[in-house]
Scaffold this motif. Sequence first.
Motif, short mmCIF file in Angstrom:
data_model
loop_
_atom_site.label_atom_id
_atom_site.label_comp_id
_atom_site.label_asym_id
_atom_site.label_seq_id
_atom_site.Cartn_x
_atom_site.Cartn_y
_atom_site.Cartn_z
N MET A 57 0.84 -1.28 0.06
CA MET A 57 -0.03 -0.07 0.14
C MET A 57 0.96 1.05 0.04
SD MET A 57 -3.43 -1.32 2.34
CE MET A 57 -3.19 0.02 3.28
N GLU A 58 1.76 1.04 0.66
CA GLU A 58 2.88 2.32 0.74
C GLU A 58 3.68 2.54 -0.39
OE1 GLU A 58 7.23 3.21 3.00
OE2 GLU A 58 5.37 2.46 4.26
N TRP A 59 3.98 1.50 -1.20
CA TRP A 59 4.61 1.69 -2.50
C TRP A 59 3.53 2.37 -3.47
CZ3 TRP A 59 7.17 -3.86 -2.69
CH2 TRP A 59 8.63 -3.87 -2.10
N ARG A 60 2.31 1.72 -3.47
CA ARG A 60 1.46 2.26 -4.24
C ARG A 60 0.98 3.77 -4.08
NH1 ARG A 60 -0.01 -1.15 -7.88
NH2 ARG A 60 0.22 -3.32 -7.45
N GLU A 61 1.02 4.20 -2.84
CA GLU A 61 0.56 5.64 -2.70
C GLU A 61 1.81 6.42 -2.92
OE1 GLU A 61 -0.07 5.85 1.83
OE2 GLU A 61 -2.14 4.59 1.47
N THR A 62 3.06 5.94 -2.87
CA THR A 62 4.34 6.77 -2.93
C THR A 62 4.33 6.80 -4.71
OG1 THR A 62 5.57 5.64 -1.18
CG2 THR A 62 6.70 6.82 -3.20
N LYS A 117 14.15 6.17 -7.49
CA LYS A 117 14.46 5.96 -5.95
C LYS A 117 13.28 4.66 -5.40
CE LYS A 117 14.86 7.67 -1.30
NZ LYS A 117 14.46 8.76 -0.39
N LEU A 118 12.13 4.85 -5.85
CA LEU A 118 11.24 3.86 -5.72
C LEU A 118 11.40 2.68 -6.26
CD1 LEU A 118 8.61 3.15 -4.14
CD2 LEU A 118 7.41 4.12 -6.04
N VAL A 125 12.24 -1.28 -4.42
CA VAL A 125 11.20 -2.38 -4.74
C VAL A 125 12.30 -3.59 -5.43
CG1 VAL A 125 9.55 -3.20 -6.50
CG2 VAL A 125 9.14 -0.93 -5.42
N GLU A 126 13.22 -2.97 -5.95
CA GLU A 126 14.05 -4.27 -6.72
C GLU A 126 15.09 -4.75 -5.33
OE1 GLU A 126 14.61 -5.59 -9.52
OE2 GLU A 126 12.73 -4.55 -10.25
N ALA A 127 15.26 -3.85 -4.36
CA ALA A 127 16.04 -4.40 -3.19
C ALA A 127 15.13 -5.53 -2.59
CB ALA A 127 16.45 -3.26 -2.21
N SER A 128 13.89 -5.01 -2.64
CA SER A 128 12.93 -5.79 -1.78
C SER A 128 12.93 -7.29 -2.57
CB SER A 128 11.64 -5.23 -1.68
OG SER A 128 10.58 -6.11 -0.87
#
Length: 173
Positions: free
Chosen positions: A103-108, A121-122, A126-129
């Motif tokens: 949800m945080e990623w989508r909001e960002t 940066k996002l 995401v790639e690190a995750s």
Amino acid sequence: MANPSEFEDYFALFQIKPQFKMDRQALESAYLTVQKQVHPDLHAGGSDAEKRVSMQMATLANTAYRTLAHPIQRGLYICAQQGIDPQLETNTTMPTAFLMQQMEWRETLDEVRDDPMKLDKLLDEVEASKQSFLKEVEVAIDAAQDFKLASEKLRALLFIDKFSQELEDAIAA
């Protein structure tokens, strides 16, 4: 030429060790070796049965290569080989922390859609995750042989992969 039904195991088809961690060059080399043996052009002068088997083997080799070359698909394949069904269509439960991160990623993404630097940066985050989850899958499969845990991590990876694609589309736009 071999019969396609003899190679239900993609790893056996390419004669490589059945594990999650994959040497892409070894896979590529094994794939090319198999294709050199079964490619339909090499059997154009054969009987209809030989041509059919050649086409089936080439198709099998292509499918096996695509599956093993893609880490998530490879993991799902390994889990399936071990009798684990990740229930992709029916099991949508995920840990709360994972859902909150999504949800945080989508909001960002919605907030920074017009800022290429923040999008990059996002994407890095995401790639690190994604890499972290892939490492967890590798440990679950190759070290612990915990295919149930691996399938749970792979289901999460499918969500991350889908979001990553949406993010890359936003960057491209």
